[in-house]
Design an enzyme around this catalytic site. Structure first.
Site, PDB file in Angstrom:
ATOM      1  CD  GLU A  27       0.434  -4.539   8.681  1.00 13.60           C
ATOM      2  OE1 GLU A  27       1.000  -5.613   8.369  1.00 13.60           O
ATOM      3  OE2 GLU A  27       0.932  -3.417   8.457  1.00 13.60           O
ATOM      4  CG  HIS A  51      -0.183   0.036   2.541  1.00 15.33           C
ATOM      5  ND1 HIS A  51       0.355   1.185   3.079  1.00 15.33           N
ATOM      6  CD2 HIS A  51       0.110  -0.953   3.408  1.00 15.33           C
ATOM      7  CE1 HIS A  51       0.943   0.912   4.229  1.00 15.33           C
ATOM      8  NE2 HIS A  51       0.812  -0.389   4.456  1.00 15.33           N
TER       9      HIS A  51
END
Length: 358
Positions: free
Chosen positions: A174, A86
């Site tokens: 994550e 990201h």
């Protein structure tokens, strides 16, 4: 932001030789998922009418691609699997946000948006340079806000008809650090992780990299099945020029590479993180297996953290065929390295037994 599990190819009907251009409303142009809903509803209605008429709907091959493999044979492997971290997030510039904003809701910074758009353009340029007209992309994405925003920014580089689908995949999320973070405790815990080992250290109320490895293993099996049955492209439009793009997080992507290439814990702990918006490209070599050295240079992979042994395996991957084993690679077959370790262990054991008997 809602992301549909599979977006049908816009304007294309299975078996149609002359595809029509998609007619997008202003809302659909901004949000591809709303277009997917309209297409799916139309497809369902068409399938229902075909069933009522006693015919077999051609759309069923799209809805159930596993049926196509039995009819049409094995789907070509995608040319690339592109791993994208990201873009820069609020947490990357100010770690205090983790104390007041849930990790899944942390957004990109303006710099992060711009970086992700740049990465999208780089990916498009790389694909276009293949010189093939039938190329497509398919996305897998973590459900966190910063990865979904990265996906949106990446997608601006591609015409809608180039995107065959998007799948939100929670197993790509994550590493869990344990809900709202205590900043002072996190500083201490990250220091402890360095002493304990990055792979096995588990954050209190959170995950270790080993825990992430377990769920990434499940995702890898799903991905391999999707590749085998060609779930991401219509059966009568199978192409070698499909590109899979996985939008996720630094540790999750490193663990994915570890699992795919059977790297050891020691080798994993020697890897460096991707930069925000950075990418690693797994590309098919001459034999059909994915190698990091088809797109990247040896020096780039050394900087990423690959050892000479790992680079040697990547060179083998460039020429090997799916299903073959590198018997010189310690994680997939017998090797001198493993034999040496066993020999050392046996010698140490013999010395220990002799001392015990004496």
């Amino acid at each position: 932001m809602h992301v549909s599990s599979i977006l049908p190819l816009p304007g294309i009907r299975i078996g149609c030789r002359n595809p029509v251009s998609p007619q997008l409303s202003s809302r659909e142009a901004q949000d591809p998922s709303s277009y997917a809903v309209r297409q799916r509803n139309a497809s369902t209605a068409g399938s229902r009418r075909s069933s009522e008429n006693g015919s077999i709907p051609s759309e069923s091959l799209h809805d159930f691609p596993e049926k196509a493999t039995a009819t049409l044979g094995r789907c070509p492997r995608p040319r690339r699997i592109i791993l994208v971290r990201h873009g820069e997030s609020q947490g990357n510039v100010d770690e205090s946000v983790y104390t007041r904003i849930p990790d899944p809701k942390i957004e990109l910074t303006e710099k992060g948006w711009q970086g992700a758009e740049k990465t999208g353009r780089r990916i498009r340029e790389m694909i276009v340079n293949d010189g093939c007209d039938d190329w497509k992309v398919y996305f897998y994405v973590s459900p966190y806000t910063r990865t979904l925003q990265t996906l949106k920014a990446l997608g601006r580089a591609f015409e809608r008809e180039r995107i065959t689908g998007v799948r939100e995949e929670p197993r790509l999320r994550e590493q869990d650090f344990g809900n709202f973070q205590d900043r002072e405790k996190m500083i201490i815990e990250k220091a402890e992780r360095l002493k304990y080992g990055r792979f096995f250290y588990r954050f209190p109320d959170g995950e270790s990299a080993a825990d992430v490895y377990d769920r990434i293993t499940g995702f890898r099996e799903t991905l391999r099945a999707d590749i085998d049955i060609g779930r991401f492209q219509p059966p009568d439009e199978w192409t070698h020029n499909m590109n899979l793009i996985i939008v996720s997080h630094g540790l999750a992507l490193r663990v994915f590479l570890m699992r795919w290439y059977k790297w050891t814990v020691e080798q994993f702990e020697g890897l460096h993180n991707f930069g925000n918006g950075g990418m690693i490209v797994m590309q098919t070599g001459t034999g059909g297996r994915y190698s990091l050295l088809v797109h990247h240079t040896v020096e780039e992979m050394r900087q990423f953290g690959l050892t000479e042994e790992m680079l040697h395996d990547q060179r083998w991957q460039m020429k090997a065929k799916p299903g073959e084993f590198n018997h010189e690679w310690s994680s997939s077959g017998p090797s001198l390295q493993v034999d040496d370790r066993i020999s050392i262990f046996c010698k140490d054991l013999a010395v220990g037994l002799k001392q015990h008997n004496d």
